[in-house]
Design a protein around this motif. Structure first.
Motif, PDB file in Angstrom:
ATOM      1  N   ALA A 161       0.859  -1.185   0.000  1.00  0.00           N
ATOM      2  CA  ALA A 161       0.000   0.000   0.000  1.00  0.00           C
ATOM      3  C   ALA A 161       0.896   1.236   0.000  1.00  0.00           C
ATOM      4  CB  ALA A 161      -0.922  -0.015   1.213  1.00  0.00           C
ATOM      5  N   ILE A 162       0.986   1.899  -1.151  1.00  0.00           N
ATOM      6  CA  ILE A 162       1.873   3.051  -1.315  1.00  0.00           C
ATOM      7  C   ILE A 162       1.093   4.332  -1.036  1.00  0.00           C
ATOM      8  CG2 ILE A 162       3.377   4.287  -2.923  1.00  0.00           C
ATOM      9  CD1 ILE A 162       3.731   1.672  -4.465  1.00  0.00           C
ATOM     10  N   HIS A 163       1.454   5.032   0.032  1.00  0.00           N
ATOM     11  CA  HIS A 163       0.788   6.281   0.399  1.00  0.00           C
ATOM     12  C   HIS A 163      -0.730   6.066   0.405  1.00  0.00           C
ATOM     13  CE1 HIS A 163       4.470   8.969  -0.668  1.00  0.00           C
ATOM     14  NE2 HIS A 163       4.845   7.708  -0.546  1.00  0.00           N
ATOM     15  N   SER A 164      -1.163   5.056   1.136  1.00  0.00           N
ATOM     16  CA  SER A 164      -2.538   4.575   1.084  1.00  0.00           C
ATOM     17  C   SER A 164      -3.538   5.553   1.686  1.00  0.00           C
ATOM     18  CB  SER A 164      -2.640   3.247   1.834  1.00  0.00           C
ATOM     19  OG  SER A 164      -3.957   2.737   1.791  1.00  0.00           O
ATOM     20  N   LEU A 165      -4.672   5.694   1.011  1.00  0.00           N
ATOM     21  CA  LEU A 165      -5.811   6.400   1.596  1.00  0.00           C
ATOM     22  C   LEU A 165      -6.255   5.633   2.839  1.00  0.00           C
ATOM     23  CD1 LEU A 165      -7.677   8.859   0.905  1.00  0.00           C
ATOM     24  CD2 LEU A 165      -9.280   7.187  -0.027  1.00  0.00           C
ATOM     25  N   GLN A 166      -6.727   6.339   3.808  1.00  0.00           N
ATOM     26  CA  GLN A 166      -7.046   5.727   5.093  1.00  0.00           C
ATOM     27  C   GLN A 166      -8.362   4.950   5.043  1.00  0.00           C
ATOM     28  OE1 GLN A 166      -7.479   8.847   4.284  1.00  0.00           O
ATOM     29  NE2 GLN A 166      -9.615   9.250   4.766  1.00  0.00           N
ATOM     30  N   PRO A 167      -8.445   3.803   5.745  1.00  0.00           N
ATOM     31  CA  PRO A 167      -9.729   3.123   5.937  1.00  0.00           C
ATOM     32  C   PRO A 167     -10.620   3.914   6.891  1.00  0.00           C
ATOM     33  CG  PRO A 167      -7.862   1.655   6.349  1.00  0.00           C
ATOM     34  CD  PRO A 167      -7.329   3.048   6.321  1.00  0.00           C
ATOM     35  N   LYS A 168     -11.852   3.471   6.992  1.00  0.00           N
ATOM     36  CA  LYS A 168     -12.792   4.091   7.919  1.00  0.00           C
ATOM     37  C   LYS A 168     -12.232   4.049   9.339  1.00  0.00           C
ATOM     38  CE  LYS A 168     -17.495   3.765   9.732  1.00  0.00           C
ATOM     39  NZ  LYS A 168     -18.749   2.969   9.782  1.00  0.00           N
ATOM     40  N   PHE A 178      -7.561   8.406  11.325  1.00  0.00           N
ATOM     41  CA  PHE A 178      -7.569   9.864  11.192  1.00  0.00           C
ATOM     42  C   PHE A 178      -6.170  10.453  11.347  1.00  0.00           C
ATOM     43  CE2 PHE A 178     -11.723   8.684  13.003  1.00  0.00           C
ATOM     44  CZ  PHE A 178     -12.577   9.257  12.057  1.00  0.00           C
ATOM     45  N   THR A 179      -6.044  11.684  10.890  1.00  0.00           N
ATOM     46  CA  THR A 179      -4.883  12.494  11.172  1.00  0.00           C
ATOM     47  C   THR A 179      -5.355  13.923  11.426  1.00  0.00           C
ATOM     48  OG1 THR A 179      -2.743  13.285  10.363  1.00  0.00           O
ATOM     49  CG2 THR A 179      -4.492  13.061   8.742  1.00  0.00           C
ATOM     50  N   PHE A 180      -4.580  14.667  12.195  1.00  0.00           N
ATOM     51  CA  PHE A 180      -4.904  16.074  12.429  1.00  0.00           C
ATOM     52  C   PHE A 180      -4.009  16.994  11.602  1.00  0.00           C
ATOM     53  CE2 PHE A 180      -6.282  13.893  16.320  1.00  0.00           C
ATOM     54  CZ  PHE A 180      -7.613  14.288  16.330  1.00  0.00           C
ATOM     55  N   LYS A 181      -3.301  16.408  10.644  1.00  0.00           N
ATOM     56  CA  LYS A 181      -2.403  17.180   9.793  1.00  0.00           C
ATOM     57  C   LYS A 181      -3.215  18.112   8.893  1.00  0.00           C
ATOM     58  CE  LYS A 181       2.049  17.341   8.374  1.00  0.00           C
ATOM     59  NZ  LYS A 181       3.204  17.563   9.238  1.00  0.00           N
ATOM     60  N   TYR A 182      -2.901  19.411   8.950  1.00  0.00           N
ATOM     61  CA  TYR A 182      -3.661  20.409   8.191  1.00  0.00           C
ATOM     62  C   TYR A 182      -3.599  20.149   6.698  1.00  0.00           C
ATOM     63  CZ  TYR A 182      -4.624  24.853   5.863  1.00  0.00           C
ATOM     64  OH  TYR A 182      -5.100  25.808   5.012  1.00  0.00           O
ATOM     65  N   PRO A 211       2.683  11.028   6.187  1.00  0.00           N
ATOM     66  CA  PRO A 211       3.203   9.787   6.776  1.00  0.00           C
ATOM     67  C   PRO A 211       2.571   9.446   8.117  1.00  0.00           C
ATOM     68  CG  PRO A 211       4.874  11.531   6.801  1.00  0.00           C
ATOM     69  CD  PRO A 211       3.764  12.004   5.924  1.00  0.00           C
ATOM     70  N   SER A 212       2.171  10.450   8.876  1.00  0.00           N
ATOM     71  CA  SER A 212       1.521  10.163  10.160  1.00  0.00           C
ATOM     72  C   SER A 212       0.239   9.359   9.973  1.00  0.00           C
ATOM     73  CB  SER A 212       1.211  11.476  10.887  1.00  0.00           C
ATOM     74  OG  SER A 212       0.363  12.305  10.104  1.00  0.00           O
ATOM     75  N   LEU A 213      -0.465   9.618   8.859  1.00  0.00           N
ATOM     76  CA  LEU A 213      -1.693   8.871   8.570  1.00  0.00           C
ATOM     77  C   LEU A 213      -1.358   7.427   8.219  1.00  0.00           C
ATOM     78  CD1 LEU A 213      -4.769   9.163   8.302  1.00  0.00           C
ATOM     79  CD2 LEU A 213      -4.417   9.731   5.897  1.00  0.00           C
ATOM     80  N   ASN A 214      -0.314   7.220   7.422  1.00  0.00           N
ATOM     81  CA  ASN A 214       0.123   5.863   7.088  1.00  0.00           C
ATOM     82  C   ASN A 214       0.578   5.102   8.324  1.00  0.00           C
ATOM     83  OD1 ASN A 214       1.564   6.446   3.773  1.00  0.00           O
ATOM     84  ND2 ASN A 214      -0.522   6.032   4.406  1.00  0.00           N
ATOM     85  N   ARG A 215       1.305   5.781   9.227  1.00  0.00           N
ATOM     86  CA  ARG A 215       1.767   5.105  10.451  1.00  0.00           C
ATOM     87  C   ARG A 215       0.579   4.669  11.305  1.00  0.00           C
ATOM     88  NH1 ARG A 215       5.849   9.084  10.261  1.00  0.00           N
ATOM     89  NH2 ARG A 215       4.685  10.430  11.693  1.00  0.00           N
ATOM     90  N   THR A 216      -0.417   5.540  11.427  1.00  0.00           N
ATOM     91  CA  THR A 216      -1.605   5.187  12.202  1.00  0.00           C
ATOM     92  C   THR A 216      -2.311   3.992  11.577  1.00  0.00           C
ATOM     93  OG1 THR A 216      -1.899   7.490  12.890  1.00  0.00           O
ATOM     94  CG2 THR A 216      -3.801   6.045  13.084  1.00  0.00           C
ATOM     95  N   ASN A 217      -2.435   4.016  10.266  1.00  0.00           N
ATOM     96  CA  ASN A 217      -3.052   2.899   9.547  1.00  0.00           C
ATOM     97  C   ASN A 217      -2.292   1.608   9.816  1.00  0.00           C
ATOM     98  OD1 ASN A 217      -4.429   1.316   7.688  1.00  0.00           O
ATOM     99  ND2 ASN A 217      -4.056   2.654   5.962  1.00  0.00           N
ATOM    100  N   TYR A 218      -0.996   1.648   9.651  1.00  0.00           N
ATOM    101  CA  TYR A 218      -0.135   0.478   9.876  1.00  0.00           C
ATOM    102  C   TYR A 218      -0.284  -0.065  11.300  1.00  0.00           C
ATOM    103  CZ  TYR A 218       4.363  -1.374  11.564  1.00  0.00           C
ATOM    104  OH  TYR A 218       5.351  -2.090  12.202  1.00  0.00           O
ATOM    105  N   ARG A 219      -0.296   0.826  12.282  1.00  0.00           N
ATOM    106  CA  ARG A 219      -0.346   0.407  13.688  1.00  0.00           C
ATOM    107  C   ARG A 219      -1.694  -0.167  14.095  1.00  0.00           C
ATOM    108  NH1 ARG A 219       2.891   5.845  15.552  1.00  0.00           N
ATOM    109  NH2 ARG A 219       5.018   5.054  15.197  1.00  0.00           N
ATOM    110  N   LYS A 220      -2.717   0.078  13.302  1.00  0.00           N
ATOM    111  CA  LYS A 220      -4.031  -0.486  13.606  1.00  0.00           C
ATOM    112  C   LYS A 220      -4.055  -2.004  13.460  1.00  0.00           C
ATOM    113  CE  LYS A 220      -7.020   3.029  14.323  1.00  0.00           C
ATOM    114  NZ  LYS A 220      -8.022   3.084  15.413  1.00  0.00           N
TER     115      LYS A 220
END
Length: 258
Positions: free
Chosen positions: A109-116, A119-123, A211-220
């Motif tokens: 998953a390259i720069h994957s859109l997030q699943p339901k 989240f990220t708080f990145k502006y 990348p913070s969104l990808n890390r959150t996705n990965y850690r789920k």
């Protein structure tokens, strides 16, 4: 990690761009012994310039995530063996959904859109993605990203001429409803399920999918019996597939598969 024996790769394109974004990737992997395919999305099997001329395109505007996932699900099931899936952005999310269905030998998953629910708080994520949601606009008409939006969301940090060339060669109209579907059950992942090996690739300079969104996705993902890996590359924006030096990422993926 168990050996990944499949030699078939399905490249899954993301939103806003033509499947031609994989042309060089296909050749690169084929030269290394893989059989590859990069199917165009429904209603998008035409050059990017032709698709832009059809904007606003009612057929593309009606595209929904569940139908798009089913389209790729049928392609994958028709193959002689479980393939390796490599998806970018929305294609990364579809890769995760097909991995969840047990349809792949491995997924990247390259720069994957997030699943339901991720989240990220990145502006920059909200600035880059908000226009495509098209709130208070006609969802029967497609969204076409402007060049300044493209520069901000996809090709930040690249020379102007390279940004312009990529825009005219690859940008296509998109469904507003499809983008909204990432917040619905159509994008739901059961992170506790066992799954085929899955690699997340992120880029430090990606504004659209930080990348913070990808890390959150990965850690789920929390099944201890499954391989889930994460790799972040410096100086990579959302146009990572065509950004100079993309071969470094392709080589990393090949080494990971091997």
């Amino acid at each position: 990690m168990k050996n990944i024996n499949s030699k078939i790769i399905v490249f899954i394109t993301g939103a806003f761009v033509s499947s031609d974004c994989w042309t060089e990737w296909k050749s690169y992997f084929e030269q290394r012994g893989y059989q590859t395919l990069a199917p165009a999305w429904p209603f998008k099997d035409a050059p990017a310039c032709t698709l832009r001329q059809r904007h606003p395109d009612a057929d593309v505007a009606g595209q929904r995530l569940d139908k798009l996932t089913a389209y790729f699900r049928n392609i994958v099931r028709s193959l002689p063996e479980k393939p390796i899936l490599i998806g970018h952005s929305m294609g990364g999310l579809i890769t995760q959904l097909l991995i969840q269905d047990g349809l792949a030998a491995a997924g990247i998953a390259i720069h994957s859109l997030q699943p339901k629910g991720v989240f990220t708080f990145k502006y920059s994520f909200y600035k880059a993605g908000w226009p495509a949601l098209g709130f208070f606009t006609n969802t029967g008409k497609t969204y076409l990203m402007s060049f300044p939006e493209w520069q901000y969301a996809f090709t930040n940090g690249m020379p102007f001429e390279a940004q312009k060339e990529a825009y005219y060669n690859l940008l296509v109209p998109e469904s507003k409803l499809l983008i909204r579907d990432a917040t619905t059950d159509a994008a739901k992942i059961d992170f506790s399920q066992p799954h085929a090996p899955l690699l997340f690739v992120a880029g430090s300079d990606d504004r659209f999918i930080p990348p913070s969104l990808n890390r959150t996705n990965y850690r789920k993902y929390n099944d201890s019996t499954s391989v889930t890996d994460y790799k972040e590359f410096a100086d990579r924006n959302h146009f990572v597939l065509g950004q100079p030096g993309w071969q470094e990422i392709a080589d990393y993926i090949i080494n990971w598969l091997n």
